[in-house]
Design a protein around this motif. Structure first.
Motif, PDB file in Angstrom:
ATOM      1  N   SER A 156     -25.670  14.744  -9.125  1.00  0.00           N
ATOM      2  CA  SER A 156     -26.152  13.837  -8.086  1.00  0.00           C
ATOM      3  C   SER A 156     -24.957  13.501  -7.204  1.00  0.00           C
ATOM      4  O   SER A 156     -24.475  12.372  -7.170  1.00  0.00           O
ATOM      5  CB  SER A 156     -26.767  12.571  -8.699  1.00  0.00           C
ATOM      6  N   SER A 157     -24.470  14.527  -6.518  1.00  0.00           N
ATOM      7  CA  SER A 157     -23.184  14.461  -5.821  1.00  0.00           C
ATOM      8  C   SER A 157     -23.287  14.617  -4.319  1.00  0.00           C
ATOM      9  O   SER A 157     -22.264  14.616  -3.628  1.00  0.00           O
ATOM     10  CB  SER A 157     -22.254  15.557  -6.360  1.00  0.00           C
ATOM     11  N   ILE A 158     -24.502  14.771  -3.819  1.00  0.00           N
ATOM     12  CA  ILE A 158     -24.691  15.020  -2.394  1.00  0.00           C
ATOM     13  C   ILE A 158     -25.149  13.747  -1.696  1.00  0.00           C
ATOM     14  O   ILE A 158     -26.159  13.153  -2.066  1.00  0.00           O
ATOM     15  CB  ILE A 158     -25.732  16.132  -2.159  1.00  0.00           C
ATOM     16  N   ASN A 159     -24.403  13.351  -0.686  1.00  0.00           N
ATOM     17  CA  ASN A 159     -24.861  12.331   0.255  1.00  0.00           C
ATOM     18  C   ASN A 159     -25.060  13.063   1.576  1.00  0.00           C
ATOM     19  O   ASN A 159     -24.090  13.379   2.263  1.00  0.00           O
ATOM     20  CB  ASN A 159     -23.830  11.210   0.395  1.00  0.00           C
ATOM     21  N   PRO A 160     -26.320  13.381   1.922  1.00  0.00           N
ATOM     22  CA  PRO A 160     -26.573  14.318   3.033  1.00  0.00           C
ATOM     23  C   PRO A 160     -26.450  13.680   4.415  1.00  0.00           C
ATOM     24  O   PRO A 160     -27.379  13.705   5.222  1.00  0.00           O
ATOM     25  CB  PRO A 160     -28.001  14.778   2.748  1.00  0.00           C
ATOM     26  N   ASP A 164     -16.555  10.406   7.338  1.00  0.00           N
ATOM     27  CA  ASP A 164     -15.170  10.861   7.440  1.00  0.00           C
ATOM     28  C   ASP A 164     -14.540  11.171   6.086  1.00  0.00           C
ATOM     29  O   ASP A 164     -13.583  11.945   6.011  1.00  0.00           O
ATOM     30  CB  ASP A 164     -14.312   9.837   8.197  1.00  0.00           C
ATOM     31  N   LEU A 165     -15.059  10.602   4.988  1.00  0.00           N
ATOM     32  CA  LEU A 165     -14.498  10.856   3.667  1.00  0.00           C
ATOM     33  C   LEU A 165     -15.375  11.771   2.820  1.00  0.00           C
ATOM     34  O   LEU A 165     -14.911  12.357   1.852  1.00  0.00           O
ATOM     35  CB  LEU A 165     -14.288   9.538   2.910  1.00  0.00           C
ATOM     36  N   TYR A 166     -16.649  11.872   3.118  1.00  0.00           N
ATOM     37  CA  TYR A 166     -17.563  12.667   2.298  1.00  0.00           C
ATOM     38  C   TYR A 166     -18.729  13.116   3.161  1.00  0.00           C
ATOM     39  O   TYR A 166     -18.778  12.891   4.367  1.00  0.00           O
ATOM     40  CB  TYR A 166     -18.059  11.866   1.085  1.00  0.00           C
ATOM     41  N   GLY A 167     -19.701  13.744   2.506  1.00  0.00           N
ATOM     42  CA  GLY A 167     -20.927  14.108   3.215  1.00  0.00           C
ATOM     43  C   GLY A 167     -21.162  15.598   3.276  1.00  0.00           C
ATOM     44  O   GLY A 167     -20.252  16.382   3.511  1.00  0.00           O
ATOM     45  N   TYR A 168     -22.395  15.986   3.009  1.00  0.00           N
ATOM     46  CA  TYR A 168     -22.852  17.371   3.118  1.00  0.00           C
ATOM     47  C   TYR A 168     -24.035  17.290   4.066  1.00  0.00           C
ATOM     48  O   TYR A 168     -25.198  17.296   3.681  1.00  0.00           O
ATOM     49  CB  TYR A 168     -23.263  17.867   1.738  1.00  0.00           C
ATOM     50  N   LEU A 185     -29.573  16.301  -7.124  1.00  0.00           N
ATOM     51  CA  LEU A 185     -30.384  15.149  -6.733  1.00  0.00           C
ATOM     52  C   LEU A 185     -29.621  14.343  -5.690  1.00  0.00           C
ATOM     53  O   LEU A 185     -28.819  13.469  -6.034  1.00  0.00           O
ATOM     54  CB  LEU A 185     -30.695  14.286  -7.956  1.00  0.00           C
ATOM     55  N   PRO A 186     -29.845  14.608  -4.407  1.00  0.00           N
ATOM     56  CA  PRO A 186     -29.129  13.870  -3.362  1.00  0.00           C
ATOM     57  C   PRO A 186     -29.517  12.395  -3.377  1.00  0.00           C
ATOM     58  O   PRO A 186     -30.650  12.040  -3.724  1.00  0.00           O
ATOM     59  CB  PRO A 186     -29.600  14.540  -2.058  1.00  0.00           C
ATOM     60  N   VAL A 187     -28.571  11.541  -2.981  1.00  0.00           N
ATOM     61  CA  VAL A 187     -28.922  10.135  -2.838  1.00  0.00           C
ATOM     62  C   VAL A 187     -29.769   9.959  -1.581  1.00  0.00           C
ATOM     63  O   VAL A 187     -29.788  10.803  -0.688  1.00  0.00           O
ATOM     64  CB  VAL A 187     -27.667   9.241  -2.805  1.00  0.00           C
ATOM     65  N   THR A 188     -30.468   8.851  -1.496  1.00  0.00           N
ATOM     66  CA  THR A 188     -31.572   8.687  -0.551  1.00  0.00           C
ATOM     67  C   THR A 188     -31.111   8.412   0.885  1.00  0.00           C
ATOM     68  O   THR A 188     -30.194   7.615   1.112  1.00  0.00           O
ATOM     69  CB  THR A 188     -32.480   7.543  -1.032  1.00  0.00           C
ATOM     70  N   THR A 189     -31.791   9.050   1.817  1.00  0.00           N
ATOM     71  CA  THR A 189     -31.592   8.809   3.241  1.00  0.00           C
ATOM     72  C   THR A 189     -32.949   8.712   3.928  1.00  0.00           C
ATOM     73  O   THR A 189     -33.936   9.288   3.468  1.00  0.00           O
ATOM     74  CB  THR A 189     -30.780   9.932   3.915  1.00  0.00           C
ATOM     75  N   TYR A 190     -32.961   8.004   5.042  1.00  0.00           N
ATOM     76  CA  TYR A 190     -34.148   7.919   5.879  1.00  0.00           C
ATOM     77  C   TYR A 190     -33.835   8.605   7.201  1.00  0.00           C
ATOM     78  O   TYR A 190     -32.735   8.462   7.739  1.00  0.00           O
ATOM     79  CB  TYR A 190     -34.530   6.459   6.120  1.00  0.00           C
ATOM     80  N   GLU A 191     -34.773   9.386   7.698  1.00  0.00           N
ATOM     81  CA  GLU A 191     -34.536  10.117   8.953  1.00  0.00           C
ATOM     82  C   GLU A 191     -35.328   9.475  10.082  1.00  0.00           C
ATOM     83  O   GLU A 191     -36.545   9.279   9.972  1.00  0.00           O
ATOM     84  CB  GLU A 191     -34.916  11.580   8.805  1.00  0.00           C
TER      85      GLU A 191
END
Length: 293
Positions: A156-160, A164-168, A185-191
């Motif tokens: 669970s390592s993806i923050n989509p 500047d420090l992280y992100g895929y 398992l990406p952490v949650t985002t809203y588009e």
């Protein structure tokens, strides 16, 4: 990347997770607090995790604890306390060094040593991994192979999102399989209007007004039709933690904003959603345990 075929309905549960690290181990302070300096700092992780465990117990809630090997080695009783409370124990690596700052051999040693240590201390198999500071990026294509070869079943390592420090930024927003079969398992985002808005926890949980955060998470669950995956750190419950000198204004803002409000917001979050550890998500857990057999 192969998306999982999840049922198209609003899920009943979401996943609660915590990244077990201390205030001086965060990426925002990596220049002021290099690994070799860590023994000089007052460790507050025991008291903060104990506060967190009592809070979860009071709400009859279990979670996934992504734990640093550095912490586990120094506080083995903390690992025992987490496991004895019924929570899922998972790996956060050993030294909380961002993956993009490691070579392949260093990463291999880090994820294997932390997994072995946590398994020895807990007597349990460690299935899950979360990269320090979500530093799983396109620049390190060997990550998934190393994780699978080390015996991890999911990440669970993806923050989509861009950061500047992280992100895929181009990764899927819902659970998927990497080409080698590792579950992500990406952490949650809203588009919204083509832009991804982080709403998974951490600093965003402290930055947004609580009602805004709750609204975004609910909208994301409806939009994605998958469980939310939320994260927080024990130091975020500690407004009295020592201040790090010499950090940039941006780093200080990110780390210290609204620390005094975190505990009350977390209490409300525990009431507003139904939570389970990552290992219990359906149908993700079915995929995980089929591969474990």
């Amino acid at each position: 990347m192969k998306p999982l075929n999840l049922p198209r309905k609003i899920p009943d549960f979401s996943a609660l997770s915590f990244d077990i690290e201390d205030f001086f181990q965060v990426a925002a302070f990596e220049n002021q607090c290099p690994v070799e300096s860590w023994p000089r700092y007052e460790c507050r992780v025991e008291a903060n995790v104990e506060k967190l465990l009592e809070l979860l117990e009071g709400h009859s809630t279990q979670a996934t604890f992504f734990t640093l090997g550095w912490i586990a080695e120094r506080y083995p009783q903390l690992v025992k306390r987490i496991v004895d409370s019924g929570h899922e124990l998972a790996s956060h690596g050993y030294n909380h060094q961002r993956i993009n700052l490691l070579n392949q051999q260093q990463f291999r040693d880090d994820i294997r040593s932390s997994k072995l240590l946590l398994e020895e201390l807990s007597g349990l198999r460690i299935d899950g991994y979360r990269a320090p500071s979500f530093s799983f990026t396109e620049q390190c294509p060997w990550i998934t192979e190393e994780l699978l070869e080390a015996g991890y079943l999911y990440s669970s390592s993806i923050n989509p999102v861009p950061h500047d420090l992280y992100g895929y930024a181009n990764a899927p927003r819902t659970p998927f399989l990497w080409p080698n079969g590792l579950l992500e398992l990406p952490v949650t985002t809203y588009e919204l209007l083509g832009k991804r808005i982080p709403c998974a926890g951490g600093g965003y949980f402290r930055l947004y007004p609580y009602l805004v955060f709750r609204h975004l998470m609910r909208k994301a669950i409806q939009q994605l039709q998958t469980p939310a995956i939320y994260y927080l750190h024990p130091w975020e419950l500690d407004p009295l933690q020592p201040r790090i000198k010499g950090a940039s204004l941006k780093s200080r803002f990110r780390h210290y904003i609204n620390l005094s409000k975190t505990e009350q917001r977390l209490r409300q979050l525990l009431r507003d959603f139904n939570w389970v550890p990552i290992r219990q998500l359906q149908p993700v857990s079915e995929t995980l345990y089929q591969r474990a057999d």
